[in-house]
Motif scaffolding. Structure first.
Motif, PDB file in Angstrom:
ATOM      1  N   VAL A 180       1.407   4.123   1.586  1.00 50.95           N
ATOM      2  CA  VAL A 180       1.763   3.345   2.325  1.00 50.95           C
ATOM      3  C   VAL A 180       1.103   2.060   1.696  1.00 50.95           C
ATOM      4  CG1 VAL A 180       1.054   1.994   4.051  1.00 50.95           C
ATOM      5  CG2 VAL A 180       1.956   4.732   4.428  1.00 50.95           C
ATOM      6  N   GLU A 181      -0.554   1.845   1.504  1.00 52.81           N
ATOM      7  CA  GLU A 181      -1.087   0.790   0.880  1.00 52.81           C
ATOM      8  C   GLU A 181      -2.389   1.579   0.585  1.00 52.81           C
ATOM      9  OE1 GLU A 181      -1.448  -0.679   4.595  1.00 52.81           O
ATOM     10  OE2 GLU A 181      -3.506  -0.706   5.002  1.00 52.81           O
ATOM     11  N   ARG A 182      -3.189   0.599  -0.619  1.00 56.02           N
ATOM     12  CA  ARG A 182      -4.515   1.349  -1.030  1.00 56.02           C
ATOM     13  C   ARG A 182      -4.960   0.660  -1.543  1.00 56.02           C
ATOM     14  NH1 ARG A 182      -2.238   2.407  -7.325  1.00 56.02           N
ATOM     15  NH2 ARG A 182      -1.979   0.282  -8.000  1.00 56.02           N
ATOM     16  N   PHE A 183      -6.370   0.176  -1.247  1.00 56.09           N
ATOM     17  CA  PHE A 183      -7.627  -0.789  -2.224  1.00 56.09           C
ATOM     18  C   PHE A 183      -8.325   0.068  -3.154  1.00 56.09           C
ATOM     19  CE2 PHE A 183      -6.719  -1.448   2.234  1.00 56.09           C
ATOM     20  CZ  PHE A 183      -7.543  -2.821   2.692  1.00 56.09           C
ATOM     21  N   PHE A 197      -6.102  -5.353  -3.128  1.00 51.62           N
ATOM     22  CA  PHE A 197      -5.011  -4.627  -1.688  1.00 51.62           C
ATOM     23  C   PHE A 197      -3.873  -4.922  -2.136  1.00 51.62           C
ATOM     24  CE2 PHE A 197      -3.297  -5.301   2.966  1.00 51.62           C
ATOM     25  CZ  PHE A 197      -3.031  -3.737   2.897  1.00 51.62           C
ATOM     26  N   GLN A 198      -3.520  -3.559  -2.418  1.00 51.03           N
ATOM     27  CA  GLN A 198      -1.748  -3.074  -1.896  1.00 51.03           C
ATOM     28  C   GLN A 198      -0.714  -2.513  -1.470  1.00 51.03           C
ATOM     29  OE1 GLN A 198      -1.955  -1.430  -6.188  1.00 51.03           O
ATOM     30  NE2 GLN A 198      -1.563  -3.794  -7.306  1.00 51.03           N
ATOM     31  N   GLN A 199       0.297  -2.617  -0.776  1.00 53.28           N
ATOM     32  CA  GLN A 199       1.386  -1.955  -0.639  1.00 53.28           C
ATOM     33  C   GLN A 199       2.689  -1.700  -0.988  1.00 53.28           C
ATOM     34  OE1 GLN A 199       1.917  -5.062   2.870  1.00 53.28           O
ATOM     35  NE2 GLN A 199       0.851  -4.119   4.009  1.00 53.28           N
ATOM     36  N   TYR A 200       2.627  -0.599  -0.680  1.00 56.76           N
ATOM     37  CA  TYR A 200       3.614   0.344  -1.442  1.00 56.76           C
ATOM     38  C   TYR A 200       5.448   0.165  -0.915  1.00 56.76           C
ATOM     39  CZ  TYR A 200       5.232   4.392  -4.789  1.00 56.76           C
ATOM     40  OH  TYR A 200       6.399   4.291  -5.450  1.00 56.76           O
ATOM     41  N   ILE A 201       5.829  -0.746  -1.466  1.00 60.35           N
ATOM     42  CA  ILE A 201       7.266  -1.061  -0.873  1.00 60.35           C
ATOM     43  C   ILE A 201       8.135  -1.117  -2.429  1.00 60.35           C
ATOM     44  CG2 ILE A 201       9.662  -2.845   0.165  1.00 60.35           C
ATOM     45  CD1 ILE A 201       6.683  -4.354   1.906  1.00 60.35           C
ATOM     46  N   MET A 202       9.191  -0.168  -2.640  1.00 60.31           N
ATOM     47  CA  MET A 202       9.695   0.137  -4.261  1.00 60.31           C
ATOM     48  C   MET A 202       8.855   0.075  -4.785  1.00 60.31           C
ATOM     49  SD  MET A 202      12.868   0.860  -2.954  1.00 60.31           S
ATOM     50  CE  MET A 202      12.958   0.381  -4.490  1.00 60.31           C
ATOM     51  N   GLY A 203       7.520   0.183  -5.022  1.00 58.20           N
ATOM     52  CA  GLY A 203       6.410   0.247  -6.483  1.00 58.20           C
ATOM     53  C   GLY A 203       5.398  -0.380  -5.591  1.00 58.20           C
ATOM     54  N   TRP A 204       4.109  -0.557  -6.137  1.00 63.17           N
ATOM     55  CA  TRP A 204       3.040  -1.546  -5.622  1.00 63.17           C
ATOM     56  C   TRP A 204       2.610  -2.861  -6.070  1.00 63.17           C
ATOM     57  CZ3 TRP A 204       0.375   1.566  -2.604  1.00 63.17           C
ATOM     58  CH2 TRP A 204      -0.188   2.490  -2.687  1.00 63.17           C
ATOM     59  N   ASN A 205       2.661  -2.942  -5.109  1.00 62.07           N
ATOM     60  CA  ASN A 205       3.122  -4.809  -4.677  1.00 62.07           C
ATOM     61  C   ASN A 205       1.295  -5.574  -4.220  1.00 62.07           C
ATOM     62  OD1 ASN A 205       5.729  -5.775  -4.705  1.00 62.07           O
ATOM     63  ND2 ASN A 205       5.507  -3.889  -3.331  1.00 62.07           N
ATOM     64  N   ASN A 206       0.460  -6.056  -5.725  1.00 61.34           N
ATOM     65  CA  ASN A 206      -0.116  -7.314  -4.494  1.00 61.34           C
ATOM     66  C   ASN A 206      -0.340  -8.233  -3.372  1.00 61.34           C
ATOM     67  OD1 ASN A 206      -1.299  -6.279  -6.537  1.00 61.34           O
ATOM     68  ND2 ASN A 206      -1.213  -8.090  -8.321  1.00 61.34           N
ATOM     69  N   VAL A 207      -1.718  -7.877  -2.195  1.00 60.09           N
ATOM     70  CA  VAL A 207      -1.028  -8.460  -1.009  1.00 60.09           C
ATOM     71  C   VAL A 207      -3.064  -8.908  -1.010  1.00 60.09           C
ATOM     72  CG1 VAL A 207      -1.852  -8.292   0.944  1.00 60.09           C
ATOM     73  CG2 VAL A 207      -0.027  -6.755   0.417  1.00 60.09           C
ATOM     74  N   ARG A 227      -4.531 -14.639  -1.317  1.00 60.11           N
ATOM     75  CA  ARG A 227      -3.459 -14.098  -1.513  1.00 60.11           C
ATOM     76  C   ARG A 227      -2.684 -14.459  -2.538  1.00 60.11           C
ATOM     77  NH1 ARG A 227      -2.709 -19.230   0.487  1.00 60.11           N
ATOM     78  NH2 ARG A 227      -0.558 -20.124   0.463  1.00 60.11           N
ATOM     79  N   TRP A 228      -1.278 -13.193  -3.034  1.00 57.24           N
ATOM     80  CA  TRP A 228      -0.754 -12.597  -3.274  1.00 57.24           C
ATOM     81  C   TRP A 228       0.995 -13.247  -2.912  1.00 57.24           C
ATOM     82  CZ3 TRP A 228      -0.545 -11.838  -8.727  1.00 57.24           C
ATOM     83  CH2 TRP A 228       0.536 -11.509  -9.030  1.00 57.24           C
ATOM     84  N   ASP A 229       0.976 -14.591  -4.058  1.00 63.42           N
ATOM     85  CA  ASP A 229       2.307 -14.749  -3.546  1.00 63.42           C
ATOM     86  C   ASP A 229       3.509 -15.247  -4.876  1.00 63.42           C
ATOM     87  OD1 ASP A 229       4.844 -16.582  -1.639  1.00 63.42           O
ATOM     88  OD2 ASP A 229       3.630 -18.277  -1.485  1.00 63.42           O
ATOM     89  N   ASN A 230       5.043 -15.646  -4.523  1.00 59.50           N
ATOM     90  CA  ASN A 230       4.991 -15.527  -6.159  1.00 59.50           C
ATOM     91  C   ASN A 230       4.488 -15.391  -7.194  1.00 59.50           C
ATOM     92  OD1 ASN A 230       7.371 -16.690  -3.856  1.00 59.50           O
ATOM     93  ND2 ASN A 230       6.196 -18.774  -4.184  1.00 59.50           N
ATOM     94  N   ASN A 231       3.925 -13.704  -7.564  1.00 57.46           N
ATOM     95  CA  ASN A 231       3.863 -13.507  -8.227  1.00 57.46           C
ATOM     96  C   ASN A 231       2.624 -14.610  -9.311  1.00 57.46           C
ATOM     97  OD1 ASN A 231       5.593 -11.569  -8.654  1.00 57.46           O
ATOM     98  ND2 ASN A 231       7.317 -13.425  -8.924  1.00 57.46           N
ATOM     99  N   ASN A 232       1.614 -14.956  -8.441  1.00 59.90           N
ATOM    100  CA  ASN A 232       0.189 -15.265  -8.393  1.00 59.90           C
ATOM    101  C   ASN A 232      -0.355 -15.423  -7.544  1.00 59.90           C
ATOM    102  OD1 ASN A 232       1.456 -17.242 -10.960  1.00 59.90           O
ATOM    103  ND2 ASN A 232       3.324 -17.945  -9.706  1.00 59.90           N
TER     104      ASN A 232
END
Length: 460
Positions: A180-183, A197-207, A227-232
């Motif tokens: 679901v998510e991880r730190f 902090f990352q969330q799992y949506i079709m793979g790990w995504n930065n938050v 915060r992570w937005d548009n790959n930055n």
């Protein structure tokens, strides 16, 4: 545009400051869950909390709301807490909270039960696993599905030494755990420098990425939130701390990254007494025209031996601080808290709101008894042979689920004598075999860490 900017800054300030009021309420709510836990042997008297009653001030009188009752094993560790609610002038069962400990005194199981149709029914269970350093490695939550426990969620912790490097949250999906998510945590000289902090949506995504900087005394002097937005990564907010000579936080400044400029949001100032206990907390928010505006203030006082005594919460009203609420503790001659009250400021006087009443029992220890810790044991029944009743005794050194059953020589179960959680201690039960035929039977004691059987003989 300028007016909009001003409102935005005030809004951010309120978001960061008002949660401090939640700490005030959390402090009160924790009082309801207070219980005595003895972690080491002592020859002095110990006062065990046995009951707490919450009451609410209604129509100029105290009305019962809820009651907590605490039960202890032979080592004076709280293993069971029951809650009741007041309804129609009587106490009605609501929940039970069972704890099971390992040999090191760490909780390995929590079981919650609810009162349904005149009986206790399983509700939730939490399981804990530990590494060799007694760090919690896995926390699993389960719910009762009519007839069995079903996995729900779990947290998997990974460590390097005693530093946690990853906290992984998972959910149970039919037959397996799903991420679901991880730190993830990074350290320099045992100081936490980054938390990802990352969330799992079709793979790990930065938050979110939190970065800490430290001074020479290992105090956090700056915390950056990204915060992570548009790959930055984009800057979001910053907290800067100042410390006293005793390394106590005295000022925390929060700034927001707005229009590529660090902009003031909130300011928190703390003062302490000579015992390093917090006695005053003031929060302010930034107004783009008027500067720092007072918002909330806490004032705490303590007894001469540094027990909590009073906590007053105030809010700024135009030109002065105005009382809002206060928490007060009262103690008996032994230093035990007997009343914890929450009052509200109304019509320029303190008015009753909620109180919690505590009751204790005194436990006196004899030093010789402390040297004789229990071991697991199932003793031979007496008399043996018997007809038709015999006594069976056993003992357990820890609170655990205990099963005591009787089998015939073919392995068929003929009686269930005990099947429940019981505290550490010695036990004895009568077994009557009036409906059984003469012959040899087996009694079996089983716990999480112990199994033993004894042969018994019934002669009619």
């Amino acid at each position: 545009m300028k007016l909009r900017f001003t409102v935005l800054v005030i809004y951010f300030g309120l978001i960061q400051i008002f949660p401090q009021q939640n700490e005030y309420e959390k402090f009160f709510n924790n009082k309801l869950n207070t219980r005595t836990i003895i972690t080491e042997k002592t020859t002095e008297d110990v006062y065990l909390l046995t009951e707490s009653i919450e009451q609410e001030w209604i129509s100029s009188a105290w009305q019962n709301v809820s009651r907590y009752t605490y039960y202890y094993d032979s080592s004076n560790t709280n293993y069971l807490t029951t809650t009741e609610v007041w309804d129609n002038n009587q106490w009605i069962n609501e929940t039970q909270y069972w704890l099971t400990f390992n040999n090191n005194g760490k909780v390995i199981e929590e079981v919650y039960k609810t009162w349904v149709d005149g009986g206790w029914v399983n509700s939730e269970k939490y399981l804990y696993e530990y590494d060799e350093n007694e760090n919690t490695t896995i926390e699993t939550s389960q719910y009762w599905n009519s007839s069995e426990w079903t996995n729900s969620n779990r947290t998997v912790n990974t460590y390097t030494g005693n530093n946690i490097t990853e906290k992984l949250y998972q959910q149970w999906n039919v037959s397996d755990w799903s991420n679901v998510e991880r730190f993830q945590y990074n350290y320099v000289n045992n100081n936490l420098t980054e938390k990802l902090f990352q969330q799992y949506i079709m793979g790990w995504n930065n938050v979110e990425l939190v970065q800490n900087s430290y001074d020479s005394q290992n105090n956090i002097i700056e915390t950056l939130y990204n915060r992570w937005d548009n790959n930055n990564w984009f800057l979001e907010s910053k907290f800067t701390n100042q410390y006293s000579n005793g390394n106590l936080t005295i000022v925390t400044l929060q700034e927001g990254w707005i229009d590529t400029v660090w902009t003031n949001l909130s300011l928190q100032t703390m003062n302490y007494n000579s015992s390093n206990l917090l006695i005053e907390y003031i929060s302010q928010y930034w107004h783009s025209i008027n500067g720092w505006i007072n918002q909330q203030r806490w004032v705490r006082t303590y007894t001469p031996d540094n027990k909590f005594l009073e906590w007053i919460s105030q809010f700024w009203q135009t030109t002065q601080w105005e009382n809002y609420s206060r928490l007060i503790s009262t103690y008996d001659a032994n230093g035990n808290e007997t009343v914890f009250a929450w009052e509200m400021w109304e019509n320029s006087v303190w008015q009753n709101h909620i109180q919690i009443l505590y009751t204790y029992t005194t436990v006196s220890f004899i030093e010789d008894e402390l040297e004789n810790s229990l071991d697991y044991a199932l003793f031979q029944n007496y008399p043996n042979p018997f007809n038709p009743t015999t006594k069976i005794s056993w003992q357990s050194p820890v609170c655990a689920h205990q099963s005591l059953r009787v089998y015939d020589v073919l392995g068929n179960e003929v009686a269930i004598l005990v099947d429940e959680y019981k505290p550490a201690g010695k036990y004895e039960i009568d077994f009557t075999a009036a409906d059984l035929s003469s012959g040899i039977y087996l009694i079996k004691l089983e716990t999480d860490n112990y199994v033993n059987t004894k042969k018994i003989i019934l002669i009619k």
